[in-house]
Design a protein around this motif. Structure first.
Motif, short mmCIF file in Angstrom:
data_model
loop_
_atom_site.label_atom_id
_atom_site.label_comp_id
_atom_site.label_asym_id
_atom_site.label_seq_id
_atom_site.Cartn_x
_atom_site.Cartn_y
_atom_site.Cartn_z
N GLU A 165 91.72 82.62 86.59
CA GLU A 165 91.18 83.47 87.64
C GLU A 165 92.15 83.55 88.80
N ALA A 166 92.23 84.73 89.40
CA ALA A 166 93.07 84.97 90.58
C ALA A 166 92.25 85.85 91.52
N THR A 167 91.12 85.30 91.96
CA THR A 167 90.14 86.08 92.69
C THR A 167 90.68 86.69 93.97
N LEU A 168 91.52 85.96 94.68
CA LEU A 168 91.95 86.42 96.00
C LEU A 168 93.45 86.56 96.10
N GLU A 169 93.86 87.49 96.97
CA GLU A 169 95.29 87.69 97.22
C GLU A 169 95.85 86.48 97.96
N ASP A 170 97.15 86.33 97.93
CA ASP A 170 97.81 85.19 98.57
C ASP A 170 97.52 85.09 100.07
N TYR A 212 91.52 78.63 79.18
CA TYR A 212 90.74 79.54 80.01
C TYR A 212 90.20 78.73 81.19
N SER A 213 90.53 79.16 82.40
CA SER A 213 90.20 78.37 83.58
C SER A 213 88.75 78.47 84.03
N GLY A 214 88.12 79.62 83.84
CA GLY A 214 86.85 79.85 84.51
C GLY A 214 87.12 79.91 86.01
N ASP A 215 86.08 79.94 86.84
CA ASP A 215 86.27 79.94 88.29
C ASP A 215 86.71 78.56 88.73
N THR A 216 87.80 78.48 89.50
CA THR A 216 88.29 77.18 89.92
C THR A 216 89.38 77.28 90.97
N ARG A 217 89.54 76.23 91.73
CA ARG A 217 90.75 75.99 92.50
C ARG A 217 91.79 75.48 91.51
N PRO A 230 86.30 69.62 83.16
CA PRO A 230 85.67 69.92 84.45
C PRO A 230 86.71 70.51 85.41
N VAL A 231 86.33 71.58 86.11
CA VAL A 231 87.25 72.23 87.06
C VAL A 231 86.63 72.20 88.46
N ILE A 232 87.42 72.61 89.43
CA ILE A 232 87.02 72.51 90.84
C ILE A 232 86.36 73.81 91.30
N HIS A 233 85.07 73.89 91.12
CA HIS A 233 84.28 75.03 91.58
C HIS A 233 82.92 74.47 91.97
N CYS A 234 81.86 74.98 91.41
CA CYS A 234 80.54 74.41 91.69
C CYS A 234 80.20 73.39 90.59
N ALA A 235 79.05 72.75 90.71
CA ALA A 235 78.63 71.77 89.71
C ALA A 235 78.61 72.40 88.32
N ASP A 236 78.98 71.62 87.34
CA ASP A 236 78.97 72.05 85.94
C ASP A 236 79.86 73.25 85.67
N SER A 237 81.02 73.31 86.31
CA SER A 237 82.01 74.35 86.03
C SER A 237 83.09 73.75 85.14
N TYR A 238 83.46 74.51 84.11
CA TYR A 238 84.41 73.99 83.14
C TYR A 238 85.44 75.05 82.75
N GLY A 239 86.65 74.57 82.48
CA GLY A 239 87.65 75.37 81.81
C GLY A 239 87.59 75.00 80.34
N CYS A 240 88.19 75.81 79.49
CA CYS A 240 88.15 75.55 78.05
C CYS A 240 89.57 75.53 77.47
N ILE A 241 89.77 74.69 76.49
CA ILE A 241 91.04 74.59 75.77
C ILE A 241 90.73 74.79 74.29
N ARG A 300 86.30 78.04 96.65
CA ARG A 300 86.72 77.35 95.44
C ARG A 300 87.19 78.30 94.34
N HIS A 301 88.04 79.22 94.76
CA HIS A 301 88.70 80.13 93.84
C HIS A 301 90.21 79.96 93.99
N SER A 302 90.97 80.72 93.26
CA SER A 302 92.43 80.63 93.31
C SER A 302 93.02 81.94 93.79
N THR A 303 94.17 81.85 94.43
CA THR A 303 94.93 83.05 94.77
C THR A 303 95.83 83.39 93.58
N THR A 304 96.44 84.55 93.64
CA THR A 304 97.33 84.99 92.58
C THR A 304 98.47 84.00 92.37
N SER A 305 99.15 83.63 93.45
CA SER A 305 100.28 82.69 93.32
C SER A 305 99.84 81.32 92.84
#
Length: 192
Positions: free
Chosen positions: A64-69, A41-46, A19-30, A79-84
């Protein structure tokens, strides 16, 4: 039953979701192969502690690196991540290679990535195919990609009738085959 099939027929030792930090039922995979290759693979997440823990020692992490720093607050709110942040997840995970993906369409250019933050960072784009052995050298392509995006932006501006930059000659793509067609389509002068 599925786990046995994956091990015997495909060579996959483990495949599981975190489970990752995004909306309900969001998952990363290993995914881990029998020979020790580990893909995260992170999927959408903080940035997500559970994913960092599960992915320890990964060979490749796709994050995912949806947004710039400069857009950290937006990243937190959406609930997305920056590049850094994505690169930092890779560092905390101890992964060999970081592949950044899911860039916002707000910026039609190569995302800014802090240099030397991680030893091997790759920027994903549509139809990218790359071998793990080539990932460490990807950064050598960044200047080429930056020029490509500049050229594409100049073409878009030209199509819209907007002014091009001062160094138009450097950034315009010239399609030689189109150039030749235009020359051959001009009416030939006839002697009178």
């Amino acid at each position: 039953e599925l786990q046995e099939y994956l091990q015997a027929q495909v060579g996959i030792r483990h495949f599981f979701n975190v489970p990752v930090i995004h909306c309900a039922d969001s998952y990363g995979c290993i995914l881990e192969t029998m020979n020790g290759y580990k893909l995260v693979y992170s999927g959408d997440t903080r940035p997500c502690p559970a994913l960092i823990e599960a992915g320890q020692g990964a060979t490749v992490m796709i994050h995912e690196a949806t947004l710039e720093d400069t857009m950290l607050e937006d990243a937190k709110n959406k609930r997305h991540s920056t590049t850094s942040e994505a690169i930092d997840v890779g560092i905390q995970m101890g992964c060999e290679h970081v592949i950044l993906t899911h860039f916002s369409l707000r910026y039609q250019r190569v995302p800014e990535v802090p240099e030397k933050k991680h030893k091997s960072v790759t920027l994903a784009f549509d139809f990218l195919r790359i071998k793990t052995s080539e990932l460490a050298n990807f950064w050598n392509l960044v200047p080429v990609l930056q020029k490509l995006f500049l050229r594409l932006e100049a073409l878009k501006k030209k199509d819209k009738g907007e002014e091009n930059s001062d160094n138009e000659d450097e950034i315009m793509i010239v399609d030689e085959s189109q150039k030749k067609k235009k020359k051959s389509s001009k009416p030939k002068k006839t002697a009178s």
